[in-house]
Design a protein around this motif. Structure first.
Motif, PDB file in Angstrom:
ATOM      1  N   LEU A  11     -77.175 -32.794 -71.805  1.00 44.85           N
ATOM      2  CA  LEU A  11     -76.965 -33.416 -71.971  1.00 44.85           C
ATOM      3  C   LEU A  11     -75.803 -34.656 -71.876  1.00 44.85           C
ATOM      4  O   LEU A  11     -76.050 -35.521 -71.098  1.00 44.85           O
ATOM      5  CB  LEU A  11     -76.904 -34.274 -73.147  1.00 44.85           C
ATOM      6  N   THR A  12     -74.715 -34.589 -71.441  1.00 49.26           N
ATOM      7  CA  THR A  12     -73.567 -34.252 -70.866  1.00 49.26           C
ATOM      8  C   THR A  12     -72.563 -33.615 -70.333  1.00 49.26           C
ATOM      9  O   THR A  12     -73.213 -32.698 -70.490  1.00 49.26           O
ATOM     10  CB  THR A  12     -73.167 -35.909 -71.572  1.00 49.26           C
ATOM     11  N   ILE A  13     -71.848 -33.831 -68.807  1.00 44.95           N
ATOM     12  CA  ILE A  13     -70.622 -32.531 -68.615  1.00 44.95           C
ATOM     13  C   ILE A  13     -69.728 -33.538 -68.044  1.00 44.95           C
ATOM     14  O   ILE A  13     -69.842 -35.090 -68.330  1.00 44.95           O
ATOM     15  CB  ILE A  13     -71.449 -32.077 -67.278  1.00 44.95           C
ATOM     16  N   GLY A  14     -68.523 -32.807 -68.491  1.00 44.62           N
ATOM     17  CA  GLY A  14     -67.704 -33.682 -68.623  1.00 44.62           C
ATOM     18  C   GLY A  14     -66.077 -33.079 -68.830  1.00 44.62           C
ATOM     19  O   GLY A  14     -65.704 -31.790 -68.817  1.00 44.62           O
ATOM     20  N   LEU A  15     -65.233 -33.731 -68.885  1.00 42.58           N
ATOM     21  CA  LEU A  15     -63.766 -33.551 -69.243  1.00 42.58           C
ATOM     22  C   LEU A  15     -62.642 -33.720 -70.211  1.00 42.58           C
ATOM     23  O   LEU A  15     -63.360 -35.359 -70.580  1.00 42.58           O
ATOM     24  CB  LEU A  15     -62.412 -33.874 -67.622  1.00 42.58           C
ATOM     25  N   ASN A  16     -61.832 -32.673 -71.072  1.00 44.28           N
ATOM     26  CA  ASN A  16     -61.641 -33.240 -72.378  1.00 44.28           C
ATOM     27  C   ASN A  16     -59.679 -32.617 -72.185  1.00 44.28           C
ATOM     28  O   ASN A  16     -59.879 -32.094 -71.867  1.00 44.28           O
ATOM     29  CB  ASN A  16     -62.332 -33.403 -72.828  1.00 44.28           C
ATOM     30  N   CYS A  17     -58.840 -33.784 -72.548  1.00 38.24           N
ATOM     31  CA  CYS A  17     -57.839 -33.183 -73.038  1.00 38.24           C
ATOM     32  C   CYS A  17     -56.725 -32.960 -71.707  1.00 38.24           C
ATOM     33  O   CYS A  17     -56.818 -34.109 -71.510  1.00 38.24           O
ATOM     34  CB  CYS A  17     -57.781 -30.941 -73.357  1.00 38.24           C
ATOM     35  N   SER A  18     -56.967 -31.430 -71.182  1.00 36.22           N
ATOM     36  CA  SER A  18     -56.454 -31.975 -69.715  1.00 36.22           C
ATOM     37  C   SER A  18     -54.698 -32.754 -69.692  1.00 36.22           C
ATOM     38  O   SER A  18     -53.708 -32.706 -70.617  1.00 36.22           O
ATOM     39  CB  SER A  18     -57.170 -32.601 -68.867  1.00 36.22           C
ATOM     40  N   PHE A  19     -54.887 -33.283 -68.747  1.00 34.44           N
ATOM     41  CA  PHE A  19     -53.153 -34.038 -68.436  1.00 34.44           C
ATOM     42  C   PHE A  19     -53.158 -35.307 -69.245  1.00 34.44           C
ATOM     43  O   PHE A  19     -52.180 -35.959 -68.107  1.00 34.44           O
ATOM     44  CB  PHE A  19     -53.366 -33.648 -67.627  1.00 34.44           C
ATOM     45  N   GLY A  20     -53.909 -36.341 -69.654  1.00 34.92           N
ATOM     46  CA  GLY A  20     -54.425 -37.538 -69.448  1.00 34.92           C
ATOM     47  C   GLY A  20     -55.030 -37.905 -68.398  1.00 34.92           C
ATOM     48  O   GLY A  20     -55.675 -37.223 -67.205  1.00 34.92           O
ATOM     49  N   ALA A  21     -55.731 -38.982 -68.693  1.00 37.72           N
ATOM     50  CA  ALA A  21     -56.506 -39.723 -67.066  1.00 37.72           C
ATOM     51  C   ALA A  21     -55.884 -39.936 -66.057  1.00 37.72           C
ATOM     52  O   ALA A  21     -56.410 -39.538 -65.100  1.00 37.72           O
ATOM     53  CB  ALA A  21     -57.099 -41.308 -67.956  1.00 37.72           C
ATOM     54  N   GLU A  22     -54.251 -39.965 -65.609  1.00 42.62           N
ATOM     55  CA  GLU A  22     -53.647 -40.033 -64.803  1.00 42.62           C
ATOM     56  C   GLU A  22     -54.331 -38.667 -63.246  1.00 42.62           C
ATOM     57  O   GLU A  22     -54.354 -39.274 -62.640  1.00 42.62           O
ATOM     58  CB  GLU A  22     -52.410 -40.386 -64.504  1.00 42.62           C
ATOM     59  N   GLN A  23     -54.025 -37.890 -64.094  1.00 46.78           N
ATOM     60  CA  GLN A  23     -54.329 -36.762 -63.069  1.00 46.78           C
ATOM     61  C   GLN A  23     -56.021 -36.166 -63.169  1.00 46.78           C
ATOM     62  O   GLN A  23     -55.792 -35.673 -62.243  1.00 46.78           O
ATOM     63  CB  GLN A  23     -53.898 -35.504 -64.126  1.00 46.78           C
ATOM     64  N   LEU A  24     -57.113 -36.646 -64.108  1.00 51.04           N
ATOM     65  CA  LEU A  24     -57.864 -36.274 -64.221  1.00 51.04           C
ATOM     66  C   LEU A  24     -58.559 -37.385 -62.838  1.00 51.04           C
ATOM     67  O   LEU A  24     -60.389 -36.603 -62.838  1.00 51.04           O
ATOM     68  CB  LEU A  24     -58.825 -36.612 -65.293  1.00 51.04           C
ATOM     69  N   ARG A  25     -58.527 -37.914 -62.506  1.00 53.17           N
ATOM     70  CA  ARG A  25     -59.792 -38.991 -61.566  1.00 53.17           C
ATOM     71  C   ARG A  25     -59.975 -38.095 -60.392  1.00 53.17           C
ATOM     72  O   ARG A  25     -61.257 -38.703 -60.023  1.00 53.17           O
ATOM     73  CB  ARG A  25     -58.265 -40.213 -61.053  1.00 53.17           C
ATOM     74  N   PRO A  26     -58.862 -38.133 -59.523  1.00 49.05           N
ATOM     75  CA  PRO A  26     -60.392 -37.485 -58.709  1.00 49.05           C
ATOM     76  C   PRO A  26     -61.217 -36.172 -59.233  1.00 49.05           C
ATOM     77  O   PRO A  26     -62.359 -36.147 -58.604  1.00 49.05           O
ATOM     78  CB  PRO A  26     -59.214 -36.101 -57.801  1.00 49.05           C
ATOM     79  N   HIS A  27     -60.879 -35.692 -60.139  1.00 51.01           N
ATOM     80  CA  HIS A  27     -61.850 -34.609 -60.790  1.00 51.01           C
ATOM     81  C   HIS A  27     -63.566 -34.867 -60.926  1.00 51.01           C
ATOM     82  O   HIS A  27     -64.659 -35.058 -61.525  1.00 51.01           O
ATOM     83  CB  HIS A  27     -61.462 -33.561 -61.976  1.00 51.01           C
ATOM     84  N   VAL A  28     -62.784 -36.327 -62.140  1.00 54.41           N
ATOM     85  CA  VAL A  28     -63.655 -38.038 -62.211  1.00 54.41           C
ATOM     86  C   VAL A  28     -64.922 -37.740 -61.101  1.00 54.41           C
ATOM     87  O   VAL A  28     -66.369 -37.763 -61.375  1.00 54.41           O
ATOM     88  CB  VAL A  28     -63.540 -38.431 -63.668  1.00 54.41           C
ATOM     89  N   LYS A  29     -64.522 -38.092 -59.935  1.00 49.80           N
ATOM     90  CA  LYS A  29     -65.229 -38.567 -58.965  1.00 49.80           C
ATOM     91  C   LYS A  29     -65.991 -37.308 -59.050  1.00 49.80           C
ATOM     92  O   LYS A  29     -66.921 -37.413 -57.700  1.00 49.80           O
ATOM     93  CB  LYS A  29     -64.323 -39.067 -57.711  1.00 49.80           C
ATOM     94  N   VAL A  30     -65.392 -36.523 -58.456  1.00 50.15           N
ATOM     95  CA  VAL A  30     -66.013 -34.711 -58.539  1.00 50.15           C
ATOM     96  C   VAL A  30     -67.381 -34.866 -58.722  1.00 50.15           C
ATOM     97  O   VAL A  30     -68.725 -35.059 -58.598  1.00 50.15           O
ATOM     98  CB  VAL A  30     -65.767 -33.259 -58.607  1.00 50.15           C
ATOM     99  N   LEU A  31     -67.140 -34.812 -60.385  1.00 49.26           N
ATOM    100  CA  LEU A  31     -68.208 -34.875 -60.950  1.00 49.26           C
ATOM    101  C   LEU A  31     -69.041 -35.287 -60.910  1.00 49.26           C
ATOM    102  O   LEU A  31     -70.580 -35.326 -61.167  1.00 49.26           O
ATOM    103  CB  LEU A  31     -67.953 -34.340 -62.713  1.00 49.26           C
ATOM    104  N   SER A  32     -68.992 -37.089 -60.786  1.00 50.69           N
ATOM    105  CA  SER A  32     -69.677 -37.725 -60.424  1.00 50.69           C
ATOM    106  C   SER A  32     -70.637 -37.998 -59.392  1.00 50.69           C
ATOM    107  O   SER A  32     -71.602 -38.479 -59.946  1.00 50.69           O
ATOM    108  CB  SER A  32     -68.836 -38.969 -61.374  1.00 50.69           C
TER     109      SER A  32
END
Length: 348
Positions: A237-258
């Motif tokens: 239903l959803t795919i994504g990311l949690n925890c990790s290093f905070g939002a600042e470091q997740l930016r490029p990876h969110v773009k890839v998944l999107s």
């Protein structure tokens, strides 16, 4: 409509909000061992066993659920991150796994339904399943790389026990989160699929990966794209990311998944990184501003918070994205996509 159809219909209208951290919120209650243990006599120190509070001090998770719904959450994640036979064995509470999960799900369901009745806006309950403290992909013994503490079938059975209890208690979805080992996640996926087949209905799965290094890999070494290729068959239903290093470091990876995934994207990062005392200092406005950039770029469908996030963070996120359109689900070209640690797309 099915619960999947209802969720997708709501996600088409707006960016949905999942809740924030439970562990750090529970810490704020400064509970004693006696608070955790309650009436139970398990022969082990229960301090830190957050999941067992559903049985011994349910007013704590209830207050936290209410605070997140008041802040604007659409989804309650059950307080069951470690409510499995493997993790509960550390507390001598493995025999209470079913009861913990049933009661946690009932609690979240009751409060979700209460808030839905107030304004008619659908509220959802995600049965949260953590990775356990075992790994199928890596050996815990540096001198024996082939050694594994558990095998796939055992972990699948552990997850199935938890999933069945969460569904019995009223969970809408199975949220397999903080995925540090992709093979562990696959055991959870199989357990959820089998649970749905036993019920004779669709049991939607949410999947959330955790990155353990800044190159964008989890502990088992998979990139976010390889992870998606490895789990797409589950039709999450959803795919994504949690925890990790905070939002600042997740930016490029969110773009890839999107850009890659033909399903909804849910991201709920930590409130930054912990300081030297283990506390999280990132202010709600900062977190909301960072995740709001993804929303403004049309990259997300569901937002929330993980470690260190509070109801104030969730309120700031909800307020910040209220007028922004949700991401439009990608329609990637049909190709054969495989994954080891890296993605592989077969040439046409």
């Amino acid at each position: 409509m099915t619960i999947r159809e209802t969720f997708n219909a709501e996600a088409a209208k707006r960016i949905l909000i999942t809740d924030g951290a439970f562990g750090t919120e529970i810490q704020n209650w400064k509970l004693s061992e006696a608070d955790y243990a309650g009436h139970l006599t398990l022969g082990h120190d229960q301090k830190g066993n957050n999941d067992i509070l559903a049985l011994t001090k349910p007013e704590v998770p209830e207050a936290i659920h209410r605070a997140y719904f008041e802040a604007g959450a659409d989804i309650a994640e059950t307080n069951t991150f470690s409510a499995n036979r493997i993790s509960q064995a550390d507390y001598g509470a493995e025999g209470l796994v079913r009861e913990i999960n049933v009661e946690s799900a009932k609690l979240a369901r009751r409060i979700a339904d209460e808030y839905q009745a107030k304004d008619g806006r659908p509220r959802f309950v995600a049965g949260a399943i953590g990775p356990t403290n075992k790994t199928l992909s890596l050996s815990p013994d540096v001198n024996d790389p082939g050694y594994r503490e558990i095998d796939f079938d055992y972990l699948k059975d552990v997850y199935r026990e938890q999933i069945d209890a969460l569904v019995e208690g009223g969970a809408d979805f199975v949220l397999i989160e903080t995925v540090f080992d992709t093979l562990n996640a696959k055991a959870g996926i199989m357990a959820a699929i089998e649970a749905g087949e036993a019920l004779g209905r669709d049991l939607p799965i949410m999947l959330s990966m955790t990155l353990t290094d800044l190159s964008g890999r989890n502990l088992s070494g998979h990139t976010v794209e390889a992870f998606w290729h490895a789990v797409r068959h589950a039709k999450p239903l959803t795919i994504g990311l949690n925890c990790s290093f905070g939002a600042e470091q997740l930016r490029p990876h969110v773009k890839v998944l999107s850009e890659l995934c033909d399903t909804l994207i849910m991201v709920y990062p930590n409130a930054g990184l912990p300081n030297e005392l283990g506390a999280y200092d990132e202010e709600p406005a900062t977190t909301a501003g960072l995740v709001g950039e993804w929303a403004f770029a049309g990259q997300v469908n569901v937002l929330g918070g993980c470690c260190g996030s509070t109801p104030a963070h969730i309120r700031a996120i909800a307020d910040g994205v209220r007028d922004l359109a949700p991401r439009r689900v990608a329609v990637p070209p049909v190709k054969t996509r495989l994954a080891g640690l890296e993605p592989f797309t077969m040439a046409a």
